[in-house]
Design a protein around this motif. Structure first.
Motif, mmCIF file in Angstrom:
data_model
loop_
_atom_site.group_PDB
_atom_site.id
_atom_site.type_symbol
_atom_site.label_atom_id
_atom_site.label_comp_id
_atom_site.label_asym_id
_atom_site.label_seq_id
_atom_site.Cartn_x
_atom_site.Cartn_y
_atom_site.Cartn_z
ATOM 1 N N ALA A 56 0.875 -1.333 -0.090
ATOM 2 C CA ALA A 56 -0.007 -0.003 0.011
ATOM 3 C C ALA A 56 0.668 1.204 -0.008
ATOM 4 C CB ALA A 56 -0.849 -0.011 1.130
ATOM 5 N N ASP A 59 2.753 1.515 -3.375
ATOM 6 C CA ASP A 59 1.779 1.886 -4.786
ATOM 7 C C ASP A 59 1.091 2.995 -4.450
ATOM 8 O OD1 ASP A 59 2.650 -0.539 -5.440
ATOM 9 O OD2 ASP A 59 0.900 -1.569 -5.630
ATOM 10 N N TYR A 60 0.783 3.328 -3.295
ATOM 11 C CA TYR A 60 -0.407 4.528 -3.343
ATOM 12 C C TYR A 60 0.073 5.548 -2.071
ATOM 13 C CZ TYR A 60 -3.192 1.261 -5.190
ATOM 14 O OH TYR A 60 -4.040 0.280 -6.183
ATOM 15 N N SER A 63 -1.922 7.392 1.216
ATOM 16 C CA SER A 63 -3.115 7.901 0.879
ATOM 17 C C SER A 63 -4.219 6.891 1.470
ATOM 18 C CB SER A 63 -3.357 7.955 -0.659
ATOM 19 O OG SER A 63 -3.311 6.759 -1.129
ATOM 20 N N PRO A 207 -7.514 5.925 -4.174
ATOM 21 C CA PRO A 207 -6.783 6.327 -4.942
ATOM 22 C C PRO A 207 -6.711 5.601 -6.381
ATOM 23 C CG PRO A 207 -5.470 5.016 -3.465
ATOM 24 C CD PRO A 207 -6.960 5.236 -3.359
ATOM 25 N N ALA A 209 -5.382 3.327 -9.500
ATOM 26 C CA ALA A 209 -4.257 2.184 -9.364
ATOM 27 C C ALA A 209 -3.242 2.490 -10.023
ATOM 28 C CB ALA A 209 -5.103 0.782 -10.053
ATOM 29 N N PRO A 217 -6.998 -1.124 -6.080
ATOM 30 C CA PRO A 217 -6.892 -0.615 -4.593
ATOM 31 C C PRO A 217 -8.003 -1.131 -3.870
ATOM 32 C CG PRO A 217 -7.777 1.011 -6.279
ATOM 33 C CD PRO A 217 -7.024 0.112 -7.097
ATOM 34 N N HIS A 281 7.669 4.976 -3.077
ATOM 35 C CA HIS A 281 6.396 5.406 -3.889
ATOM 36 C C HIS A 281 6.913 6.599 -4.805
ATOM 37 C CE1 HIS A 281 2.475 6.734 -4.764
ATOM 38 N NE2 HIS A 281 2.702 7.970 -4.100
ATOM 39 N N THR A 286 6.393 0.022 -8.230
ATOM 40 C CA THR A 286 5.569 -0.995 -7.821
ATOM 41 C C THR A 286 5.847 -2.210 -7.143
ATOM 42 O OG1 THR A 286 3.809 -0.137 -9.586
ATOM 43 C CG2 THR A 286 3.345 -2.236 -8.610
#
Length: 437
Positions: A56, A59-60, A63, A207, A209, A217, A281, A286
């Protein structure tokens, strides 16, 4: 003369010795009071959590921090609810479901949770072996096969099981949790993202993907919820409460233990997410394999941060693998309403057999991240049933008597049930998208 002086010295030091003994007893009592919560913390924060939170974060960013906060809040509440149920009724969860709801319901949890942790056993050991092998290769230039490491870790878990009892299990997990916590929190302070990004992550949103990632997500959120709001924690809680000997006068202690456990879950989960968000990130990486954490972090964060991460992952893996392989027998004894007899030959054979599942990833070169994310998402599907059962049985007069759940507890449980259904729907969507391509 000497005898008289010795007597005087003995009398003079007696109060001091009594004070020391009293302080030691207080420390021991405080430590023992924390063991049930630390046991659940070690069970909960394993490589499944590390994988879900690191993915998480990579990748994000931060958030999805709100999902950790909500999940840990729900977890603390349900730990407290199941603990109160045990104190007021003196019953364990599955035994009560079998007696007061239907035998099939209790048996469903035995089978479903055993299947769930079987997937976890496969993924946990695969991740531990892969990460340790990558670390030894990258940092020390030593090639150790992942299979050999998996055999070694699995053997350690079996040895701990073979020589220990429930009290020993709790203490062993507490030590692993302490090592894990120090490693993850230390790593966070070395690699943490900007404070503004962390605060913004507390605002709920979904968010987009990242390009090229098969896990959308919804799948990631489902795995985060599945690994944090894990049904096995709540089903096992009454057993731990009974083992601690807590009665009605211990209700404040039980609630405090639940709050501390959930707070530590949030702190450690956020630390793992923040470490990945602060490094990977920003580079647009990824995360598809946990071993990438070693190869990608080493040039950015340095060997010290990577060493802390590996120590944390190994401690997390051992602290969750240990109860993972024991959960099936515990659930069966809970369902039967009998005291756990972990030294029986059949139980030992089962524990060894399920430990061998940890060799699946290195033997067949499966992807441990995919196994763990799918396993944790599957765990989210069990949550609505876990909430619905305690909501129903907690309002039965013939079970709870005058201590039936009040309006506030019932409203909170209904809200949690709604949350569980939403999260299960998200997990189903994620699983369907992966299975159907």
């Amino acid at each position: 003369m000497h005898r008289a002086s010795d007597k005087v010295r003995e009398v003079a030091t007696a109060p001091r010795l009594s004070a020391v003994a009293a302080a030691r007893l207080q420390i021991t009592a405080a430590w023992r009071a924390l063991l049930p919560g630390l046991f659940l913390l070690g069970f909960n924060i394993g490589t499944g959590s590390v994988t879900a939170m690191a993915k998480a974060g990579a990748d994000y960013g931060m958030s999805l921090l709100w999902a950790i906060l909500v999940s840990c809040g729900v977890t603390g509440f349900l730990i407290d609810v199941y603990g109160r149920f045990a104190i007021f009724t003196g019953e364990t969860a599955l035994s009560a479901f079998r007696r007061h709801l239907h035998p099939a319901i209790g048996l469903f949890f035995v089978v479903a949770l055993t299947v769930n942790v079987s997937g976890s056993v496969i993924g946990v050991m695969g991740i531990m072996a892969d990460v340790t092998a990558a670390w030894l290769r990258e940092v020390f230039h030593v090639a150790v096969p992942a299979l050999a490491l998996a055999i070694g870790f699995s053997g350690l878990v079996c040895v701990l099981f073979w020589v220990g009892r429930m009290d020993f299990f709790q203490k062993a997990l507490a030590v692993m949790v302490a090592v894990m916590g120090a490693a993850f929190v230390g790593n966070f302070f070395l690699l943490m993202p900007p404070a503004a990004e962390t605060v913004a992550g507390l605002v709920p949103r979904i968010p987009a993907a990242p390009v090229g990632d098969s896990h959308n997500p919804f799948m990631v959120i489902g795995s985060m919820v599945g690994t944090t709001v894990f049904s096995g924690l709540f089903i096992l809680r009454p057993t731990l409460v009974k083992n601690a000997g807590w009665g009605r006068h211990d209700l404040p202690k039980q609630r405090r233990d639940a709050i501390v456990s959930a707070s530590m879950m949030f702190l450690l989960s956020a630390a793992v997410m923040g470490s990945a968000a602060g490094t990977l990130h920003g580079r647009g990486v990824t995360l598809t394999e946990t071993a990438q954490l070693v190869t990608l972090l080493e040039p950015v964060a340095g060997p010290a941060a990577v060493a802390l991460l590996v120590v944390g992952i190994v401690a997390a893996g051992l602290s969750s693998q240990f109860p993972n392989v024991l959960l099936g027998p515990w659930l069966w004894f809970d369902y039967r309403g009998s005291a756990p007899a972990m030294t029986r030959p059949g139980v030992r054979a089962f524990v060894i057999a399920i430990s061998l599942l940890g060799l699946v990833v290195p033997l067949f070169h499966a992807r441990p991240v995919a196994v763990m994310v799918a396993s944790q998402a599957f765990g989210a599907l069990l949550l609505p049933a876990t909430v619905a059962c305690i909501l129903w049985i907690g309002n039965k007069r013939d079970v709870m008597g005058a201590h039936r759940f009040g309006a506030l507890s019932n409203v909170a449980l209904v809200l949690v049930l709604g949350f569980a259904v939403v999260m299960s729907t998200a997990a189903l969507k994620g699983l369907a998208s992966v299975l159907l391509g």
